[in-house]
Design a protein around this motif. Sequence first.
Motif: not given
Lengths: 359, 369
Positions: A185-188, A257-273, A326-332
């Motif tokens: 859901x949006x806000x998750x 796609x299933x939940x109809x939400x947008x997902x917004x990622x922050x690249x620098x927070x991705x744990x990439x070894x 986060x899950x966002x309302x924009x770009x569902x």
Amino acid sequence: MSETDLESATSIDMSTWTCPVPLRDSPTIVMGHGGGGAMSGELIEHLFLPGFGPAARAEMGDSAVLARPGGRLAFSTDSFVVRPLFFPGGSIGDLAVNGTVNDLAMSGARPLYLSTSFILEEGTPLADIGRIAQAMGVAATAAGVQLVTGDTKVVDAGHGDGVYVNTAGIGVLDDGVDIRPARAAVGDVVIVSGAIGVHGVAIMSCREGLQFGTTIASDCAALNGLVADMIATGADIHVLRDPTRGGVAASLNEIARIAGVGVSLVERDLPIPEAVANACSLLGLDPLYVANEGKLIAIVPAQDSERLLAAMQNSELGKEAAIIGRCVAEHPRMVVARTGLGGNRVVDLPIGEQLPRIC
Amino acid sequence: MKYLDEFSNPELAKRLLDSIHEIATRRWAIMEVCGGQTHTIIRHGIDQLLPDEVEMIHGPGCPVCVTPLEIIDKALAIAAMPGVIFCSFGDMLRVPGSSQDLFRIKSAGGDVRVVYSPLDALTLARENPDKQVVFFGIGFETTAPANAMTVYQAKRLGIGNFSLLVSHVLVPPAIAAIMESPECRVQGFLAAGHVCSVMGTAEYPMLAEKYRVPIVVTGFEPLDILAGIRRTVMQLEAGSHVVENAYPRAVTDQGNEPARAMLRDVFEVTDRTWRGIGMIPRSGWRLSEAYRDFDAEARFNVAGMHTDESSLCRSGEVLQGLIKPHECAAFGKECTPRNPLGATMVSSEGACAAYYLYRRLELTAVSHV
């Protein structure tokens, strides 16, 4: 599994075999092993059951008869066709057990029983099958599941990659657990349980004979223990997903796609070894699309996120857990990443396999 | 290899961006020549962070994209032949020919293999003496030395069952062709750093002088790109048009002399057709007389094949910087990475694919945590 496990796994006792020549002279799979006759039985009795160890529960009937657990059931199946069969950090056996255990765990179920089905290629060394069976036994014991039924077929030489394994599993869901993609859901908040891209790079590095300075071992692991710790916090976990093929990008796209939400990622927070970042840079791949075998993505309401994150970080397999978006309302139905420099990019569903770039 | 983080450091990037914002007073159109640079620009959203005055035009520097349909069809024909092991870099496998791609040849039983180095193909040839092993040798000056080395070794070691399907292309003639186009909007170039690391920079002052355009040799990490753009804008604002090297950690004026010697030995300059652009005189390499025996086109008798390019796809205009990918009517509709009409939609370095993958948001509001 450890190096010692692999070593001991090769020492299947061939002396108790009763099958006729030329088996003892040529310890490889022959067509007779899939014929359902004496040779099939011997393969089970002398190779698979000793290999599986205490995890095996085989009454040798046509089907396993199981006590009916209370509550709702989760049921899942997966096939494993990985090449090479053995890689740093695991084998097709570990994958076959952990893969299905994890699929069950992603619905919040406690995995209980697994079936194991093998398609063996004529000519495959029995010692390899023994190592794989033992890896499955060790993995099943670690995950607390029983291997209750199975099947073996043999195909002509040249018609398989040594060993294909299918596992199916049954788990049980506690009351009140409702974990599925549609609940995002949006806000998750989106949490990943640790470093991403490790398994895929481990496989590529041995498949293609590439070295990246350090050996990268697969992160293959059963996640049901971590999930149990997470559920125990009482957090209202909306979604769990193990980002295997297609990586974090594919999993988040499916959820969006299933939940109809947008997902917004922050690249620098991705744990990439660093080793994964280097390997991906060299091959022209994106770590977001690289497979994981011992990681999960959790989507939870913001108010539960810190509590859940802390519990994950206290669990062995979640030490490097991090909030990545986060899950966002924009770009569902779309996943968008904020780049390190502050730009945006769409993280689309991969088409097929990622292909290494030419230069 | 610690350089990855350092060369995408956000604070340093911001300083470079601030500087570009400060110095850009008029509208400038700058072309990054290389597909790897396009990929970095779109992947990191650099074009969104530049001032409105600075427009990046994505050049023809993706080797996969500019390889003509005809060569792809020849590759498909050879790969489908019995007894052939056809080796290629990964991203060529999905490039559509007239009717299919290498993936489909493979699924129909063709022996098509992805390799990471052309020398791997040579190893395959030694291990499979009863097979014909063909390597798909495409690309710019960057990939050419390894391909040249492979043919050189094949000849030296007498590996007769190896051959090269070669379609190499050269950057300087493409820059000239772009500048000669009557619709040309390009006012400055980021030259491809890795091409220059092989070839040096000697070919560029002539172009800068003749077309009165600044040419800045530029690397591939985000800070490299920003530094290249900044130097180009500074020249444009000052009315200057010289060659600068903004990638000195990889590029010297002379380039890599042993690699160039190998190239001179194994290849000779030839006319080449560029997908979407057409024939550019003296813009490619083919095997020289001494190595002609290793030419797969002759060995498998496909030299006579001829294929016309599709008329629907506007990748030619994209490759010349005349339109942006999304200005093509087919973009994201009939033409997607899954069903590419043209090669610029195939490779992740292709401008259309890069736009499709990373920038479909163009007109959508974006929020962030």
